[in-house]
Design a protein around this motif. Structure first.
Motif, short mmCIF file in Angstrom:
data_model
loop_
_atom_site.label_atom_id
_atom_site.label_comp_id
_atom_site.label_asym_id
_atom_site.label_seq_id
_atom_site.Cartn_x
_atom_site.Cartn_y
_atom_site.Cartn_z
N UNK A 231 36.02 44.63 40.81
CA UNK A 231 37.00 45.70 40.90
C UNK A 231 37.15 46.03 42.39
N UNK A 232 38.35 45.84 42.90
CA UNK A 232 38.54 46.09 44.32
C UNK A 232 39.73 47.00 44.55
N UNK A 233 39.81 47.50 45.77
CA UNK A 233 40.99 48.23 46.20
C UNK A 233 41.54 47.49 47.41
N UNK A 234 42.83 47.13 47.35
CA UNK A 234 43.47 46.43 48.45
C UNK A 234 44.73 47.18 48.82
N UNK A 235 44.79 47.61 50.05
CA UNK A 235 45.96 48.39 50.50
C UNK A 235 46.23 49.57 49.56
N UNK A 236 45.16 50.20 49.11
CA UNK A 236 45.30 51.38 48.27
C UNK A 236 45.57 51.09 46.80
N UNK A 237 45.72 49.80 46.44
CA UNK A 237 45.95 49.45 45.04
C UNK A 237 44.68 48.93 44.40
N UNK A 238 44.39 49.43 43.21
CA UNK A 238 43.25 48.91 42.45
C UNK A 238 43.62 47.54 41.89
N UNK A 239 42.73 46.58 42.05
CA UNK A 239 42.96 45.24 41.53
C UNK A 239 41.66 44.73 40.93
N UNK A 240 41.80 43.76 40.05
CA UNK A 240 40.62 43.09 39.49
C UNK A 240 40.71 41.62 39.84
N UNK A 241 39.62 41.08 40.33
CA UNK A 241 39.55 39.65 40.63
C UNK A 241 38.56 39.02 39.66
N UNK A 242 38.99 37.99 38.97
CA UNK A 242 38.08 37.25 38.09
C UNK A 242 37.75 35.92 38.74
N UNK A 243 36.49 35.62 38.81
CA UNK A 243 36.06 34.38 39.43
C UNK A 243 35.10 33.66 38.51
N UNK A 244 35.47 32.44 38.15
CA UNK A 244 34.57 31.62 37.31
C UNK A 244 33.70 30.76 38.17
N UNK A 245 32.41 30.76 37.88
CA UNK A 245 31.48 29.89 38.59
C UNK A 245 31.25 28.68 37.71
N UNK A 246 31.84 27.57 38.08
CA UNK A 246 31.75 26.37 37.23
C UNK A 246 30.36 25.78 37.26
#
Length: 100
Positions: free
Chosen positions: A85-100
């Motif tokens: 869960x991050x905030x970028x330029x004031x916007x909340x965003x979610x980044x999903x990262x798969x570890x293969x």
């Protein structure tokens, strides 16, 4: 990939050279980790993070201090997927990262 993650995790000092983290405060309260100086081709860039992002949580757990961030590294060792869960330029965003 998994190998890159394992390599990165084995050498936390190396990892810390790929990024600068400092506590982020809102209204005087710790409110996440501010990322800066993300190196090109680092694991962090691969995850889709950018300098200036504020990491607020990982897998739904709040991140408020650098200690919390270290717990996140520990989690990476055992998980195959991570949700940031991050905030970028004031916007909340979610980044999903798969570890293969």
């Amino acid at each position: 990939g998994r190998e890159q993650i394992d390599d990165a995790l084995q050498n936390i000092n190396n990892l810390m050279r790929q990024i600068r983290v400092r506590p982020y405060f809102e209204d005087g309260k710790p409110s996440g980790i501010l990322l800066s100086g993300i190196r090109k081709d680092s694991i962090f860039e691969e995850m889709g993070l950018q300098s200036g992002d504020v990491v607020k949580g990982v897998n739904g757990k709040e991140i408020q201090s650098v200690d919390d961030a270290l717990k996140f590294y520990e989690n990476l060792k055992s998980s195959s997927e991570v949700e940031l869960q991050i905030e970028r330029n004031g916007d909340a965003q979610t980044i999903n990262y798969r570890i293969e």
